[in-house]
Design a protein around this motif. Structure first.
Motif, PDB file in Angstrom:
ATOM      1  N   LEU A 124      83.690  68.514  59.772  1.00 50.05           N
ATOM      2  CA  LEU A 124      82.847  68.625  60.966  1.00 50.05           C
ATOM      3  C   LEU A 124      81.380  68.529  60.567  1.00 50.05           C
ATOM      4  O   LEU A 124      80.945  69.156  59.605  1.00 50.05           O
ATOM      5  CB  LEU A 124      83.112  69.957  61.669  1.00 50.05           C
ATOM      6  CG  LEU A 124      82.289  70.257  62.909  1.00 50.05           C
ATOM      7  CD1 LEU A 124      82.713  69.345  64.060  1.00 50.05           C
ATOM      8  CD2 LEU A 124      82.452  71.709  63.309  1.00 50.05           C
ATOM      9  N   PHE A 125      80.624  67.741  61.335  1.00 47.98           N
ATOM     10  CA  PHE A 125      79.181  67.618  61.147  1.00 47.98           C
ATOM     11  C   PHE A 125      78.499  68.043  62.439  1.00 47.98           C
ATOM     12  O   PHE A 125      79.057  67.879  63.521  1.00 47.98           O
ATOM     13  CB  PHE A 125      78.802  66.174  60.815  1.00 47.98           C
ATOM     14  CG  PHE A 125      79.410  65.681  59.530  1.00 47.98           C
ATOM     15  CD1 PHE A 125      78.726  65.821  58.333  1.00 47.98           C
ATOM     16  CD2 PHE A 125      80.660  65.086  59.519  1.00 47.98           C
ATOM     17  CE1 PHE A 125      79.285  65.374  57.149  1.00 47.98           C
ATOM     18  CE2 PHE A 125      81.224  64.643  58.344  1.00 47.98           C
ATOM     19  CZ  PHE A 125      80.535  64.787  57.146  1.00 47.98           C
ATOM     20  N   TYR A 126      77.287  68.579  62.327  1.00 45.59           N
ATOM     21  CA  TYR A 126      76.568  68.998  63.523  1.00 45.59           C
ATOM     22  C   TYR A 126      75.089  68.634  63.393  1.00 45.59           C
ATOM     23  O   TYR A 126      74.555  68.478  62.300  1.00 45.59           O
ATOM     24  CB  TYR A 126      76.741  70.497  63.777  1.00 45.59           C
ATOM     25  CG  TYR A 126      76.243  71.385  62.664  1.00 45.59           C
ATOM     26  CD1 TYR A 126      74.945  71.884  62.676  1.00 45.59           C
ATOM     27  CD2 TYR A 126      77.067  71.734  61.607  1.00 45.59           C
ATOM     28  CE1 TYR A 126      74.484  72.699  61.665  1.00 45.59           C
ATOM     29  CE2 TYR A 126      76.621  72.546  60.584  1.00 45.59           C
ATOM     30  CZ  TYR A 126      75.330  73.021  60.611  1.00 45.59           C
ATOM     31  OH  TYR A 126      74.879  73.824  59.606  1.00 45.59           O
ATOM     32  N   SER A 127      74.463  68.472  64.532  1.00 42.97           N
ATOM     33  CA  SER A 127      73.041  68.159  64.609  1.00 42.97           C
ATOM     34  C   SER A 127      72.434  68.987  65.730  1.00 42.97           C
ATOM     35  O   SER A 127      73.001  69.071  66.816  1.00 42.97           O
ATOM     36  CB  SER A 127      72.834  66.664  64.907  1.00 42.97           C
ATOM     37  OG  SER A 127      71.470  66.394  65.162  1.00 42.97           O
ATOM     38  N   TYR A 128      71.284  69.585  65.459  1.00 38.62           N
ATOM     39  CA  TYR A 128      70.576  70.333  66.493  1.00 38.62           C
ATOM     40  C   TYR A 128      69.283  69.630  66.895  1.00 38.62           C
ATOM     41  O   TYR A 128      68.443  70.217  67.564  1.00 38.62           O
ATOM     42  CB  TYR A 128      70.300  71.764  66.032  1.00 38.62           C
ATOM     43  CG  TYR A 128      71.563  72.580  65.848  1.00 38.62           C
ATOM     44  CD1 TYR A 128      72.601  72.503  66.765  1.00 38.62           C
ATOM     45  CD2 TYR A 128      71.725  73.412  64.756  1.00 38.62           C
ATOM     46  CE1 TYR A 128      73.756  73.233  66.600  1.00 38.62           C
ATOM     47  CE2 TYR A 128      72.887  74.157  64.589  1.00 38.62           C
ATOM     48  CZ  TYR A 128      73.886  74.057  65.516  1.00 38.62           C
ATOM     49  OH  TYR A 128      75.040  74.788  65.353  1.00 38.62           O
ATOM     50  N   ASN A 129      69.141  68.359  66.479  1.00 36.76           N
ATOM     51  CA  ASN A 129      67.945  67.592  66.844  1.00 36.76           C
ATOM     52  C   ASN A 129      68.318  66.248  67.471  1.00 36.76           C
ATOM     53  O   ASN A 129      67.675  65.241  67.221  1.00 36.76           O
ATOM     54  CB  ASN A 129      67.022  67.408  65.643  1.00 36.76           C
ATOM     55  CG  ASN A 129      67.681  66.682  64.485  1.00 36.76           C
ATOM     56  OD1 ASN A 129      68.798  66.189  64.596  1.00 36.76           O
ATOM     57  ND2 ASN A 129      66.987  66.617  63.369  1.00 36.76           N
ATOM     58  N   GLY A 130      69.350  66.247  68.272  1.00 36.94           N
ATOM     59  CA  GLY A 130      69.743  65.039  68.995  1.00 36.94           C
ATOM     60  C   GLY A 130      70.309  63.938  68.131  1.00 36.94           C
ATOM     61  O   GLY A 130      70.285  62.777  68.513  1.00 36.94           O
ATOM     62  N   GLY A 131      70.813  64.270  66.957  1.00 35.45           N
ATOM     63  CA  GLY A 131      71.435  63.278  66.087  1.00 35.45           C
ATOM     64  C   GLY A 131      70.504  62.629  65.090  1.00 35.45           C
ATOM     65  O   GLY A 131      70.911  61.725  64.366  1.00 35.45           O
TER      66      GLY A 131
END
Length: 134
Positions: free
Chosen positions: A88-95
């Motif tokens: 799983l990967f995540y972004s908190y800056n819109g990708g």
């Protein structure tokens, strides 16, 4: 007189070849995986592949294949990318950049869901189990 089918077939083949569909003109050295983002209703797309790390070298998700994708229903900057065999990967800056959720390991994330009332509550389906963040 030749059959109209021959001319039609020739026209289709030529259209296919001249349209560029049969050839690849990829000029970048990135793979075609990862996440692509559009900021103009889909007129243009850019690959977002930067993987944040503390190791001092550039890492990428450009070759990672997607299995699932989710967006926080209350925060359009919070995105979750479930991969095939890479976790799983995540972004908190819109990708713009991504981080790997290392606690899940290099597994295949089949489905992701974000709790509408709690952005810190993320569910991930792996094989026949559902994992929940704390």
């Amino acid at each position: 007189m030749k059959s109209p089918k021959i001319y039609l077939t020739l026209l289709i083949v030529l259209s296919f070849l001249l349209s560029g569909c049969a050839s690849s003109s990829n000029t970048t050295n990135l793979a075609d995986g990862g996440v692509f983002k559009s900021t103009n209703q889909g007129l243009a797309w850019s690959q977002k592949w930067l993987l944040a790390n503390t190791k001092g070298k550039q890492l990428t998700i450009g070759a990672v294949n997607n299995a699932s994708f989710a967006q926080d229903p209350n925060d359009n900057q919070a995105l979750y990318f479930g991969s095939i065999g890479n976790g799983l990967f995540y972004s908190y800056n819109g990708g713009e950049s991504w981080q790997q959720a290392s606690a899940l390991g290099n597994t295949s994330i089949r489905k992701i869901a974000v709790a509408p009332g709690d952005k810190c509550r993320v569910y991930a389906a792996i094989d026949n189990k559902v994992y929940r963040s704390n």
